[in-house]
Design a protein around this motif. Structure first.
Motif, short mmCIF file in Angstrom:
data_model
loop_
_atom_site.label_atom_id
_atom_site.label_comp_id
_atom_site.label_asym_id
_atom_site.label_seq_id
_atom_site.Cartn_x
_atom_site.Cartn_y
_atom_site.Cartn_z
N SER A 282 -70.68 -18.68 -29.87
CA SER A 282 -71.00 -17.40 -29.25
C SER A 282 -70.77 -16.24 -30.21
CB SER A 282 -70.19 -17.20 -27.97
OG SER A 282 -68.87 -16.85 -28.31
N PRO B 586 -75.25 -15.50 -17.91
CA PRO B 586 -73.90 -15.53 -17.35
C PRO B 586 -73.94 -15.31 -15.83
CG PRO B 586 -73.92 -14.24 -19.34
CD PRO B 586 -75.34 -14.61 -19.08
N ASN B 587 -73.11 -16.09 -15.13
CA ASN B 587 -73.00 -16.00 -13.68
C ASN B 587 -74.29 -16.32 -12.94
OD1 ASN B 587 -70.31 -15.16 -13.81
ND2 ASN B 587 -71.01 -13.12 -14.36
N ARG B 599 -69.71 -19.15 -15.35
CA ARG B 599 -69.06 -17.98 -14.77
C ARG B 599 -68.40 -17.15 -15.87
NH1 ARG B 599 -65.87 -20.24 -10.36
NH2 ARG B 599 -67.91 -20.39 -9.35
N GLN B 600 -68.53 -15.87 -15.75
CA GLN B 600 -67.92 -14.99 -16.75
C GLN B 600 -67.40 -13.74 -16.05
OE1 GLN B 600 -70.54 -14.13 -20.02
NE2 GLN B 600 -69.02 -14.92 -21.42
N GLU B 613 -64.25 -17.40 -19.06
CA GLU B 613 -65.50 -17.30 -19.81
C GLU B 613 -66.18 -18.66 -19.88
OE1 GLU B 613 -65.06 -15.33 -23.52
OE2 GLU B 613 -67.15 -14.69 -23.50
N TYR B 615 -69.20 -20.59 -21.23
CA TYR B 615 -70.15 -20.28 -22.31
C TYR B 615 -71.49 -20.99 -22.13
CZ TYR B 615 -66.40 -18.30 -25.17
OH TYR B 615 -65.40 -17.52 -25.67
#
Lengths: 804, 804
Positions: A282, B586-587, B599-600, B613, B615
């Motif tokens: 990342s 993300p999410n 999930r972030q 986090e 990834y």
């Protein structure tokens, strides 16, 4: 009487027993060679007063020959051969199935004790004094067995037999520990329990496990060399990874050199991929190159190299093992032959002597089978078996003899109308159309089950009511089984493994139906086995039949490999239980990187409340059964680092050593298993290519068949011989044969059958090499007796033989 | 002139070109066999007026022979042989490196376009009209290449050449699509871009990739059969699992039949183990049996069976490939031989003809090497090469010739004092002591690096200052390299791969030092490569040298397998991008079972706030580079179901089909790779066992060496011959040889070297079988020309040759 009754054995065994005869001999004209126990044939007949002693010495010879042949069969080295009548009684005591069973049961009992010792399986917990007493009892049994062995082997051979010595040491330690436990009334840190499997490995019945272990040890040196290469690259990449990624604060995988090494070790097993890459990826997309290169080199190249090396070693070892077994058997046969020939006719074994041998070698074989076995060996038709003929001893000894049926079908003797009905059924069930119709039914059944299962998505209701489709299909299968049994006759029907499978599946399905009808909850699992009916579809294609047949053929070997694995599991489970029992529980590891897997709380995500249930606390070492499951999970490798990290966070960093060692050990065993399957299949495929015969065709003749024709006069002569000179009991089998011959006319053909073993296949595969080996063997061992004595006296031979 | 200048070729090639001569012939005494292009030798000399035409026809023959040999080398089937002067020009145009490079570059350009087409890599995005125009240009190039092929092959051969036809179809589709894109100025769903690798596969330089693909296709039928067995068991167990576990409400893995099947498919790859077991296991501990049985059957048995089947097929295919290549080469040599012999002496090729051939076959080979090659073939010492001698053509053609040095060392000609110094250095660097001292230094360096790295746990500071240890070790390595170069001479030093490795590692370390000293940030990566010094330790043990040498030997083949994999990746990446671009972020997947991985958010666990986090949104198909990384992760298999489930939750259930197909395809390719590595290593080990010679000892003679002794008179004669009759240019090499001979005295030995190839090893391994093949070949092909025409006319031959 056909053979000379006063023949003198060429070799006299067990001096003390033969002392009477020997004295005669030494007073007489024969020269007795004390070193080789050989009486050099003297001219003239034996004196009549030695008659009794002679009879006794023949009996002794029969027994020793039988022991030699037994040793050849079991691959026991000859230096453990009993060398005196004294040792003989101990040998006989220690070599029968009762003794073997006792050996096995004590070993299993010792191993099972860990179910009840703390940390015990809750329902099997025993008090300390109970299990310690049980243990002591079992150990006393083992000690008794060892004493018998000492008596039989003699002290010198005993202390040079490594396996036995190791066993004695372990026994000693266990003894002391058991007493300590009994005195203190509490268990201490008993890691030495991990050595208990040694008693199991040493059992007579664990020969296959010992062979596996030896094979594993033989493959070890090249394996370790490549392993070092693997670990070396790992360390290099760990340093590199540490240098590259340790600056990334959110990357927990490379923040110290130790973490870096552990991460890459786990990555070797792919268990933490791609997570291990993600923090670095990342930050910088090109960092994936590091991981791709690492995996390409380590996982896709060196790991395969490991397999290649093990496979190659394995191949060689298999062939050498076959060679040494073959030559060992040959040497055993030579030893036995020397003991069976008489001084008068030193190059042949007569039926009388053969029968004498069989009375010791196969006490339960009846006279007819003994005679037929002799005849199948005796291909030249002379009255004596030559050594060349006797060499085939092991090939014919397992045969089951049966007179060839005059008629084809079991219903040939029934009245004509009934015969026609059965004949019709017979033709029907043998027809292709019937077979394919059945395949069709099975296929429809399969689709039906799929559709049906797919439609009930709640998965509960279906067990309450008997679906009509179930009854319909079961009826069809029932009719099929009935038709086949009546058409082919029960004997023919059940002789095929596939039919047996059909039958048992159908019977189980029927039991399932009853369970359904009477709503018997505990038997639902039978209903669930229904889909296995579909396996029958695989009869259609030759390759699948081959695969499944090979699967069954490999089963014994696979089972022994599985047992070997379980022995490793056991040792690791004991160590694990001693150190890690009760260290993990729900929410135990909140400080570690794998906290999620152990967390069990109500959690708010966004604005919802969810029970987050991490089940990994179930993968523990709290008792031996849980340990086994945990170790199986570690064997499968995926996510094994979660268990490792969880336990590490509750104990010390050094716990990782346990898990890594376990990984490497299972890698060795698993590689061996893969190599074994590879080898077995490639061997089979090569074999069927070379011989252009479809292997394992279930309908065709299966196994090895010998034919022997017996004429009526011959049978009567033999019966006569037995009646007058040999054992007088149990002649019913011979009389039965004579009666059958009288009914049939002049002669009858008997068929001896046994199933084909790997050794038969190897014999055919290595045909040419075998001749070379024999030649090489016969030039190096001109005197079979010399080898015997050489192997007896040279310490090297003992050393190499130590793990039998 | 040594050979008859007016010899007439036995066979006249390309009728139209030889028409002049043919007329002569037909008017003369010879009988021309129009079917086989063979002039049956006629008595009497040729007419003098045909001299010019004769010269021309020889040239044509040389060219055709060179083409035949080229075809033999490249394994081009003879039915694509140019059959007229017309086709010849197209053939020559399409067969040179310029054309090949053009072919390759257009194919690569087409593939690289996907970097810039939407969804593009951000930094490489191009406007639609730009990349569409580029694509059209590239496609026009491909079309042009196809036209040349059509011209050379002729229409009939062209449409029977399957690969070319497929290429033409794909080209047509791509053309239309490219125009559509250009017109609409926007990209539509262009899944057909996945077919682009076909252009790359068809390139001349991609022969190895084509071979791999063919091997994959050949291994496919047995593979698929076992795969079906695997999937069948999977479905049975899925039904079973659904029946057993669907009642458990908290078990998301078995709640529907579809989920059950998917869970077990993923379990096949172990990626969801033990999680998939945990809900059931926590309810009932015995449910682990279901999973253990499933994994034992599927993972440990049938998966290995797959490997066994592929390995077995692979083995057979490798041998057959070698056989057909060998016989193809032999047939090419026979064709060439027929074209090179004259009517007067139909059983030998003279130097003149050989030189003529070489002018076409290896235009850049000088006269000396041509003469030496001829001499090394000419073992009988006659003036002509017989067919038997000519058969070894391919063995000697790659040799690099060099006169054997009279002295041992490069410094032999220096003054005595200097000589002694160098001699001392030479002895020093060759001594065992020096070698082991260096190993010790490397080992100490290794430990040093480990300790040093372990001590700096913040991982940043170390790059700022040059550690003194670094300078010390580098100085030692520098001195070693210097000593070795001076002691052995640069030529000898750099001829060993290991020395080259040492040298480059040292140079890199030196560059790293400079980078450190001058604080050049971008070159830090060089410093990081320092641990690779340690690789030198592996020279110590023979087995490691073997392994590493084999690694390098296998490298070309591994690279081609890697390329094959990349071609599959490319196709899957295109399909993935078309369907799954930008679906994960993300999410994104909070409703799926793998929500955590995406999930972030800031999350409260207990009473702490943690940034959780996930990834996995990085594993996407947003552009071709990301797709490749994602596909690599899917290849490694671990946690692949997270990516699958994430994307499935954002698209449809059918997306799973994509991932499962990809898994099966990579399984095939990976199994092939494993089988290849297994095969290569087992082959090498067998080889070195059979020949009892350590393979690849770096200090020993490596590769194939031919010796040829040339006397002075011979050399002068040859020079004379060349001067008078053959090409007059570029005789400097021959003159140089004559001069060297004059200096040395009577004769000089020349050494021809080339590296050993797998084919050389195979030649030695299959020695006996090769003779059988030759016999079989010569009995079935009495007339080599007949085979040629047969293969030309039979459609079956073309069909089987189609994927070359």
């Amino acid at each position: 009487m056909a053979d000379g009754d006063d023949d003198v054995p060429l070799i006299l065994t067990w001096d003390d027993a033969n002392s009477g005869l020997l004295e005669e001999e030494e007073n007489g004209v024969g020269n007795y060679d004390t070193v080789n126990n050989v009486v050099i044939p003297a001219s003239g007949a034996t004196e009549p007063r030695a008659q009794n002693s002679l009879q006794h010495s023949w009996e002794m010879n029969y027994q020793e020959a039988a022991i030699y042949l037994q040793e050849g069969e079991n691959n026991d080295k000859f230096f453990t051969h009993p060398r005196s009548a004294h040792a003989l009684s101990a040998y006989l005591f220690a070599h029968n199935h009762l003794f073997y069973m006792m050996e096995l049961l004590t070993a299993v009992l010792l191993m099972l004790l860990s179910l009840s010792e703390a940390p015990a399986v809750p329902s099997l917990r025993l008090d300390v004094y109970v299990h310690a007493t049980l243990e002591l009892l079992a150990l006393v049994m083992v000690a008794f067995e060892l004493c018998m062995k000492l008596r039989w082997l003699g002290f010198h051979t005993f202390i040079r037999h490594k396996r036995t010595m190791v066993k004695a040491c372990v026994l000693f330690i266990q003894f002391i520990e058991a007493i300590v436990v009994l005195v203190r009334q509490t268990s201490h840190l008993r890691v030495t329990r991990a050595l208990r499997p040694i008693f199991l490995v040493d059992c007579r019945y664990s020969g296959a496990v010992r062979r596996n272990l030896r094979q594993i040890f033989q493959s070890l040196p090249p394996f370790i060399e490549i392993l070092l290469l693997l670990l070396f690259f790992m360390v290099i990449f760990a340093i590199l990874g540490f240098c590259l990624f340790s600056r990334n604060a959110v990357d927990p995988y490379f923040n110290t050199l130790e973490n870096s090494i552990v991460s890459l070790f786990v990555l070797l097993t792919t268990a933490n991929f791609p997570d291990v890459m993600m923090p670095a990826y990342s930050k910088n997309r090109w960092s994936c190159i590091f991981f791709i290169v690492y995996l390409s080199i380590e996982l896709y190249f060196i790991m395969n190299l490991l397999l290649a090396v093990v496979f190659d070693t394995f191949n060689g070892v298999e062939k050498m093992k076959f060679k040494s077994l073959l030559l060992h058997k040959r040497s055993a046969i030579e030893h036995a032959f020397q003991l069976l020939v008489s001084r008068q006719r030193p190059d042949g074994v007569s039926l009388k002597q053969f029968d004498g041998l069989m009375r010791f070698y196969r006490p339960r074989m009846n006279a007819r089978d003994c005679f037929l076995t002799f005849k199948s060996l005796n291909q030249s038709g002379a009255t004596m078996l030559s050594l060349q003929e006797f060499y085939r001893f092991y090939e014919v000894i397992g045969l089951k003899w049966k007179a060839r049926r005059s008629g084809e079908h079991w219903f040939d003797d029934l009245p004509h109308t009934v015969f026609l009905i059965f004949k019709g059924i017979n033709l029907l069930v043998k027809s292709k159309a019937f077979q394919y119709a059945m395949y069709l039914v099975v296929a429809i059944n399969g689709i039906w089950i799929l559709v049906e299962t797919n439609m009930l998505n709640d998965g509960v209701s279906w067990t309450r009511v008997v679906p009509w489709s179930y009854i319909v299909f079961l009826t069809i299968y029932g009719i099929e089984v009935f038709l086949k049994i009546t058409g082919l006759g029960p004997m023919l029907y059940f002789s095929s493994g596939w039919n047996l499978f059909d039958f048992s599946v159908t019977v189980f399905a029927f039991l399932g139906l009853i369970a359904l009808a009477f709503d018997m909850e505990p038997f639902y699992f039978i209903v669930v086995l229904r889909p296995f009916q579909l396996l029958r579809l695989f009869k259609i294609k030759q390759r699948y039949r081959n695969v499944l047949d090979t699967m069954f053929e490999l089963f014994p070997r696979m089972a022994s490999l599985g047992l070997t694995l379980i022995i490793f599991y056991y040792s690791f489970a004991i160590v694990g239980m001693e150190f890690f029992a009760d260290v993990v529980y729900p929410n135990c590891c909140n400080t570690s990187t794998v906290a999620n897997a152990y967390r069990q709380i109500n959690e708010t995500i966004g604005n919802r409340t969810v029970l987050q249930e991490g089940y990994y606390y179930l993968n523990n070492f709290n008792n031996i059964l849980s340990s086994f499951v945990t170790l199986f999970e570690l064997t499968v490798v995926n996510n094994w680092y979660i268990t490792m990290e969880g336990i590490t966070s509750q104990t010390t960093h050094w716990s990782r050593l346990y898990f890594m060692t376990f990984y490497i050990v299972t890698m060795v065993v698993m590689t061996i298993i893969v190599a074994f399957i590879l080898d077995a299949f490639v061997f089979r495929m090569n074999y069927s290519r070379q011989n252009r015969e479809p292997l394992g065709d279930p309908e065709d003749e299966k196994g090895i068949v010998f034919e022997t024709e017996v004429s009526q006069t011959e049978a009567l002569q033999t019966l006569d011989l037995y009646k007058h000179t040999l054992r007088n009991t149990n002649l019913s089998s011979l009389q039965g044969m004579c009666a059958a011959l009288e009914r049939c006319g002049s002669s009858l053909v008997f068929l001896g059958r046994r199933s084909r073993t790997k050794s038969d296949l190897s014999m055919k595969m290595y045909e040419e090499e075998i001749l070379e080996w024999y030649e090489e063997y016969s030039t190096t061992n001109l005197q079979p007796d010399e080898t015997f004595h050489r192997s007896l006296n040279s310490p090297e031979a003992n050393a190499t033989d130590s793990i039998n």
